[in-house]
Design a protein around this motif. Structure first.
Motif: not given
Length: 411
Positions: A402, A247, A251, A398, A224-225
């Motif tokens: 993180l 989120s 991010y 994810d 995702e990031q």
């Protein structure tokens, strides 16, 4: 005590706010009512309001004297939906005196370069650095501030004074240290105080800037990031970016974007409801390409927004789908079982493909870095239909990436 103090201050400030009138304070009492042992009442905080910088309301010379007394001064811009062009004279007079902290949602509302990676930066600070960089004076303007770390930091290491500048004159005591409310347009306030600041050298802003520059942008494997970073790096400079909550909005702060991009977000009470509807409504009246960056729960919660009849080809929805609300898995001290994960993260196996195509969207998906890189040029280009790009990631990975990023931070 802090909350009671703030409520009483807010109430008393209304006694003479745009007219005079009574106020009412309810104080709950419990028995026994007598025999209090306290010999004297404690000292309490008094919040003062200036209705503009106006000598007919209140002499503000003492306010300016306090402003000049401090060397560690910080200016924080909250959410604002405008791009303000400062006069060069104002920028020159005021910029170097403050450490300027903003988020993407603040847009271009400071008279120079601001520190936007402060949330990540705060994670790297030792307790000694936190004390060393504690501001003496914090001035806030604008609306919502996303960063929990900043709020936690300034509550643990409070400034001597916190001034909030707002045209409506309302108190915003987000750090529990508010001392002064100045009822004036924030940009008029900056223009007014610029010539009144003492012309002396200050090192505090440079300390923050040096630390900010020393912290590189992150580089994540496919996740995702990484997907958020990939999109932000290719956004057209003259576009609108709508950030979903949870989120996504956090991010996005990992990465820089051109200051010409207009950043919007329906923060509400930081919940997921309505962010898609608000973005589509905005895009319907905008001449720019509108990129809506949202998570799966935000999207599916508000999916009926795609039913409105005037969605234009300028809409681009970038949907991050990792099968649930992965942000809850990162909460410290909360070890979830499979059963609690089902309910807390709202785990699902849903895709937006059918609904998007039913509503006339062009649909693409990506499940790895190669597919994402192939889809992005089509996604940001011109088209005759609105576009939805669904990016699938693994929520466990994810969170692992993180946590590994934060664990490895140092400057």
């Amino acid at each position: 005590m802090w909350y009671c103090n703030r409520l009483i201050n807010e109430t008393l400030l209304e006694l003479n706010h745009h007219g005079k009138g009574p106020v009412h304070i309810n104080v709950p009492l419990s028995e026994p009512l007598f025999g209090t042992a306290a010999g004297e009442l404690p000292e309490v905080r008094v919040i003062t309001r200036y209705q503009g910088l106006n000598v007919y309301d209140k002499d503000y010379k003492e306010l300016i004297a306090r402003l000049n007394r401090y060397s560690r001064r910080m200016m924080i811009a909250g959410q604002m939906t405008l791009i303000y062009l400062f006069e060069k004279r104002t920028s020159k007079l005021i910029y170097r005196h403050f450490a300027w902290l903003t988020e993407h949602l603040s847009n271009r509302t400071v008279p120079g370069r601001s520190i936007r990676n402060f949330d990540t930066l705060l994670h790297t600070f030792s307790e000694e650095q936190q004390e060393k960089l504690r501001p003496e004076l914090v001035i806030t303007y604008g609306g919502h501030i996303v960063s929990k770390r900043l709020k936690k930091y300034l509550r643990a290491f409070p400034p001597e004074e916190h001034w909030h500048v707002a045209a409506d004159g309302k108190a915003a005591d987000m750090f529990g240290a508010l001392t002064t409310v100045i009822e004036i347009d924030p940009f008029e306030f900056m223009e007014r105080i610029g010539p009144l600041l003492e012309n002396r050298s200050v090192v505090y802003p440079q300390q923050w800037e040096n630390l900010s520059k020393a912290l590189p942008e992150p580089s994540f494997p496919y996740s995702e990031q990484a997907a958020v970073g990939a999109l932000l790096k290719v956004l057209p400079p003259e576009s609108a970016l709508h950030l979903g909550n949870s989120s996504v909005v956090r991010y996005a702060c990992f990465y820089s974007i051109p200051e010409t991009i207009e950043v919007c977000g329906n923060r509400g009470t930081a919940g997921i409801d309505g962010s898609l509807s608000a973005a589509l409504g905005y895009a319907s009246a905008s001449a720019k390409p509108n990129f809506i960056l949202t998570g799966d729960l935000s999207f599916f919660y508000d999916m009926n927004a795609l039913w409105i009849g005037h969605i234009r080809p300028n809409v681009r929805i970038f949907l991050l789908n990792n099968g649930g609300g992965e942000i809850f898995q990162s909460l410290p001290g909360f070890d979830m079982t499979e059963e609690t994960r089902r309910y807390v993260t709202a785990a699902h196996t849903t895709s937006a493909k059918g609904w998007a195509e039913e509503r006339g969207f062009r649909y693409l998906s990506a499940r790895n870095e190669l597919e994402l890189n192939e889809a992005l040029p089509l996604f940001i280009g011109t088209a005759e239909k609105p576009f939805l790009l669904e990016v699938f990631t693994d929520r466990t990975e994810d969170i692992r990436l993180l946590n590994a990023y934060y664990d490895g931070l140092s400057i």
